[in-house]
Design an enzyme around this catalytic site. Sequence first.
Site, PDB file in Angstrom:
ATOM      1  N   GLY A   8       0.831  -1.203   0.000  1.00 49.37           N
ATOM      2  CA  GLY A   8       0.000   0.000   0.000  1.00 49.37           C
ATOM      3  C   GLY A   8       0.858   1.241   0.000  1.00 49.37           C
ATOM      4  N   ILE A  10       2.459   5.074   0.796  1.00 49.82           N
ATOM      5  CA  ILE A  10       3.204   5.620   1.938  1.00 49.82           C
ATOM      6  C   ILE A  10       2.204   6.070   3.012  1.00 49.82           C
ATOM      7  CG2 ILE A  10       4.877   7.402   2.618  1.00 49.82           C
ATOM      8  CD1 ILE A  10       5.530   7.604  -0.482  1.00 49.82           C
ATOM      9  N   LYS A  14       0.993   0.138   6.840  1.00 54.56           N
ATOM     10  CA  LYS A  14       1.624  -1.183   6.662  1.00 54.56           C
ATOM     11  C   LYS A  14       2.437  -1.595   7.895  1.00 54.56           C
ATOM     12  CE  LYS A  14       3.825   0.233   3.009  1.00 54.56           C
ATOM     13  NZ  LYS A  14       3.319   1.627   2.993  1.00 54.56           N
ATOM     14  N   SER A  15       3.281  -0.686   8.386  1.00 52.94           N
ATOM     15  CA  SER A  15       4.118  -1.049   9.543  1.00 52.94           C
ATOM     16  C   SER A  15       3.242  -1.297  10.761  1.00 52.94           C
ATOM     17  CB  SER A  15       5.113   0.062   9.871  1.00 52.94           C
ATOM     18  OG  SER A  15       5.856   0.363   8.739  1.00 52.94           O
ATOM     19  N   SER A  16       2.218  -0.440  10.917  1.00 56.85           N
ATOM     20  CA  SER A  16       1.333  -0.601  12.078  1.00 56.85           C
ATOM     21  C   SER A  16       0.605  -1.945  12.018  1.00 56.85           C
ATOM     22  CB  SER A  16       0.288   0.522  12.111  1.00 56.85           C
ATOM     23  OG  SER A  16       0.921   1.767  12.007  1.00 56.85           O
ATOM     24  N   GLU A  32      10.887  -2.311   7.057  1.00 55.15           N
ATOM     25  CA  GLU A  32      11.661  -1.767   5.937  1.00 55.15           C
ATOM     26  C   GLU A  32      13.007  -1.158   6.311  1.00 55.15           C
ATOM     27  OE1 GLU A  32       8.609   0.793   3.951  1.00 55.15           O
ATOM     28  OE2 GLU A  32       9.679   0.139   2.171  1.00 55.15           O
ATOM     29  N   ASP A  78       6.479  -5.766   6.196  1.00 57.90           N
ATOM     30  CA  ASP A  78       5.717  -4.510   6.086  1.00 57.90           C
ATOM     31  C   ASP A  78       5.700  -3.878   4.690  1.00 57.90           C
ATOM     32  OD1 ASP A  78       8.121  -3.090   5.896  1.00 57.90           O
ATOM     33  OD2 ASP A  78       7.573  -1.672   7.462  1.00 57.90           O
ATOM     34  N   ARG A 140      -1.717  10.875   7.453  1.00 54.13           N
ATOM     35  CA  ARG A 140      -0.856   9.913   8.174  1.00 54.13           C
ATOM     36  C   ARG A 140       0.628  10.207   7.956  1.00 54.13           C
ATOM     37  NH1 ARG A 140      -4.663   4.739   7.457  1.00 54.13           N
ATOM     38  NH2 ARG A 140      -6.340   5.574   8.748  1.00 54.13           N
ATOM     39  N   GLU A 149       9.437  13.593   3.851  1.00 56.77           N
ATOM     40  CA  GLU A 149       8.159  13.229   3.198  1.00 56.77           C
ATOM     41  C   GLU A 149       7.114  14.342   3.316  1.00 56.77           C
ATOM     42  OE1 GLU A 149       6.985   9.657   5.204  1.00 56.77           O
ATOM     43  OE2 GLU A 149       8.349   8.383   4.062  1.00 56.77           O
TER      44      GLU A 149
HETATM   45  N1  ADP Z   1      -5.569   2.590  10.359  1.00 53.01           N
HETATM   46  C1  ADP Z   1      -4.961   3.603  10.962  1.00 53.01           C
HETATM   47  N2  ADP Z   1      -5.666   4.405  11.767  1.00 53.01           N
HETATM   48  C2  ADP Z   1      -5.075   5.463  12.364  1.00 53.01           C
HETATM   49  N3  ADP Z   1      -3.785   5.800  12.248  1.00 53.01           N
HETATM   50  C3  ADP Z   1      -3.036   5.035  11.470  1.00 53.01           C
HETATM   51  C4  ADP Z   1      -3.582   3.897  10.786  1.00 53.01           C
HETATM   52  N4  ADP Z   1      -2.593   3.321  10.085  1.00 53.01           N
HETATM   53  C5  ADP Z   1      -1.487   4.055  10.319  1.00 53.01           C
HETATM   54  N5  ADP Z   1      -1.752   5.078  11.151  1.00 53.01           N
HETATM   55  C6  ADP Z   1      -0.776   6.094  11.592  1.00 53.01           C
HETATM   56  O1  ADP Z   1      -0.260   6.682  10.389  1.00 53.01           O
HETATM   57  C7  ADP Z   1       1.156   6.801  10.436  1.00 53.01           C
HETATM   58  C8  ADP Z   1       1.773   5.958   9.325  1.00 53.01           C
HETATM   59  O2  ADP Z   1       1.559   4.583   9.610  1.00 53.01           O
HETATM   60  P1  ADP Z   1       2.597   3.452   9.198  1.00 53.01           P
HETATM   61  O3  ADP Z   1       2.116   2.180   9.792  1.00 53.01           O
HETATM   62  O4  ADP Z   1       3.986   3.875   9.525  1.00 53.01           O
HETATM   63  O5  ADP Z   1       2.391   3.435   7.609  1.00 53.01           O
HETATM   64  P2  ADP Z   1       3.257   2.756   6.434  1.00 53.01           P
HETATM   65  O6  ADP Z   1       4.114   1.706   7.047  1.00 53.01           O
HETATM   66  O7  ADP Z   1       2.245   2.217   5.486  1.00 53.01           O
HETATM   67  O8  ADP Z   1       4.041   3.867   5.818  1.00 53.01           O
HETATM   68  C9  ADP Z   1       1.581   6.376  11.835  1.00 53.01           C
HETATM   69  O9  ADP Z   1       1.671   7.538  12.619  1.00 53.01           O
HETATM   70  C10 ADP Z   1       0.435   5.487  12.308  1.00 53.01           C
HETATM   71  O10 ADP Z   1       0.285   5.538  13.715  1.00 53.01           O
HETATM   72  N1  LIG Z   2      10.783   1.547  -4.473  1.00 56.43           N
HETATM   73  C1  LIG Z   2      10.678   2.753  -3.899  1.00 56.43           C
HETATM   74  N2  LIG Z   2      10.910   3.858  -4.609  1.00 56.43           N
HETATM   75  C2  LIG Z   2      10.791   5.080  -4.040  1.00 56.43           C
HETATM   76  N3  LIG Z   2      10.476   5.271  -2.748  1.00 56.43           N
HETATM   77  C3  LIG Z   2      10.240   4.172  -2.017  1.00 56.43           C
HETATM   78  C4  LIG Z   2      10.315   2.887  -2.538  1.00 56.43           C
HETATM   79  N4  LIG Z   2      10.009   1.994  -1.563  1.00 56.43           N
HETATM   80  C5  LIG Z   2       9.777   2.715  -0.461  1.00 56.43           C
HETATM   81  N5  LIG Z   2       9.916   4.025  -0.737  1.00 56.43           N
HETATM   82  C6  LIG Z   2       9.797   5.137   0.199  1.00 56.43           C
HETATM   83  C7  LIG Z   2       8.412   5.587   0.481  1.00 56.43           C
HETATM   84  C8  LIG Z   2       8.515   6.101   1.886  1.00 56.43           C
HETATM   85  O1  LIG Z   2       9.026   7.415   1.896  1.00 56.43           O
HETATM   86  C9  LIG Z   2       9.559   5.198   2.523  1.00 56.43           C
HETATM   87  C10 LIG Z   2       9.018   4.034   3.320  1.00 56.43           C
HETATM   88  O2  LIG Z   2       7.791   3.592   2.843  1.00 56.43           O
HETATM   89  P1  LIG Z   2       6.492   3.387   3.799  1.00 56.43           P
HETATM   90  O3  LIG Z   2       5.384   3.194   2.834  1.00 56.43           O
HETATM   91  O4  LIG Z   2       6.352   4.616   4.624  1.00 56.43           O
HETATM   92  O5  LIG Z   2       6.782   2.184   4.614  1.00 56.43           O
HETATM   93  O6  LIG Z   2      10.310   4.687   1.436  1.00 56.43           O
END
Ligand code: ADP
Ligand SMILES: Nc1ncnc2c1ncn2[C@H]1C[C@H](O)[C@@H](COP(=O)(O)O)O1
Length: 214
Positions: A8, A10, A14-16, A32, A78, A140, A149
């Site tokens: 999914g 940025i 995903k990490s959460s 990651e 993630d 987010r 970002e």
């Molecule tokens: N479903 C959700 N509801 C509320 N807050 C969320 C949700 N998913 C993520 N967040 C918040 O959004 C931010 C980005 O989440 P994160 O898990 O790091 O996303 P990703 O790994 O996809 O980049 C974090 O601060 C997290 O706490």
């Molecule tokens: N393949 C990619 N090209 C450009 N940027 C990327 C790629 N994979 C991850 N990223 C970037 C996007 C975000 O800034 C961070 C981490 O991703 P997140 O979805 O927040 O876990 O890396």
Amino acid sequence: MTVIVLSGPIGAGKSSLTSILAEHLGSQGFYEGVDTNPILPLYYKDMSHYTFLLNVYLLNHRLAQINQAIQEKNAVSDRSIYEDALFFKMNVDSKIADATEFKIYDSLLHNMMAETPGNPSKKPDLLIYIHVSLDTMLKRIQKRGRSYEQLSSDPSLKAYYERLLKYYEPWFENYDESPKMMIDGDKYDFVIDEDAKKEVIQLVDAKLTELGNL
Ligand SMILES: Nc1ncnc2c1ncn2[C@@H]1O[C@H](COP(=O)(O)OP(=O)(O)O)[C@@H](O)[C@H]1O
Ligand SMILES: Nc1ncnc2c1ncn2[C@H]1C[C@H](O)[C@@H](COP(=O)(O)O)O1
């Protein structure tokens, strides 16, 4: 052995969700390593220059994780290795990155992922795609606060994020490397709301049961 990968845009969550599912399934969570990625801050400053290097770095990092994950009893990761080509292709289409560099990267990816005798499948058992709207994505990204970002540091990132969302829809529709499911990241506030978290866990459990992985 069950390997789940999250996918999914940025900030989609995903990490959460990786932490939530890893805890629920008693699995190891694989992340990651954004904070230790030396190329990412450079990429955000100069995408034309760093798209190829970033993607080669990520390919190496993700392959190492996959090789570890497939040895675990269960694993949750993630971000899938399959999404990097989406970022790269998008940059080629918008003339930020070079088409020849993409071809070289893509061929490397396919050779690395190829199933050959003695080289087991690196495909996940389930890919979970978290769908979010632009509004949710931007909120987010801001909430998490990684400086490079932020729209406040570079307003042109809004168009980049918008473009990224447009590439994700067909990417998920066409993804066929493993079974897949979608979670509505706008609807389920699984980080804060315990009921939403339970509902999402139930959805994933139901899918794993359907696939015979639970
Ligand atoms: N479903 C959700 N509801 C509320 N807050 C969320 C949700 N998913 C993520 N967040 C918040 O959004 C931010 C980005 O989440 P994160 O898990 O790091 O996303 P990703 O790994 O996809 O980049 C974090 O601060 C997290 O706490
Ligand atoms: N393949 C990619 N090209 C450009 N940027 C990327 C790629 N994979 C991850 N990223 C970037 C996007 C975000 O800034 C961070 C981490 O991703 P997140 O979805 O927040 O876990 O890396």
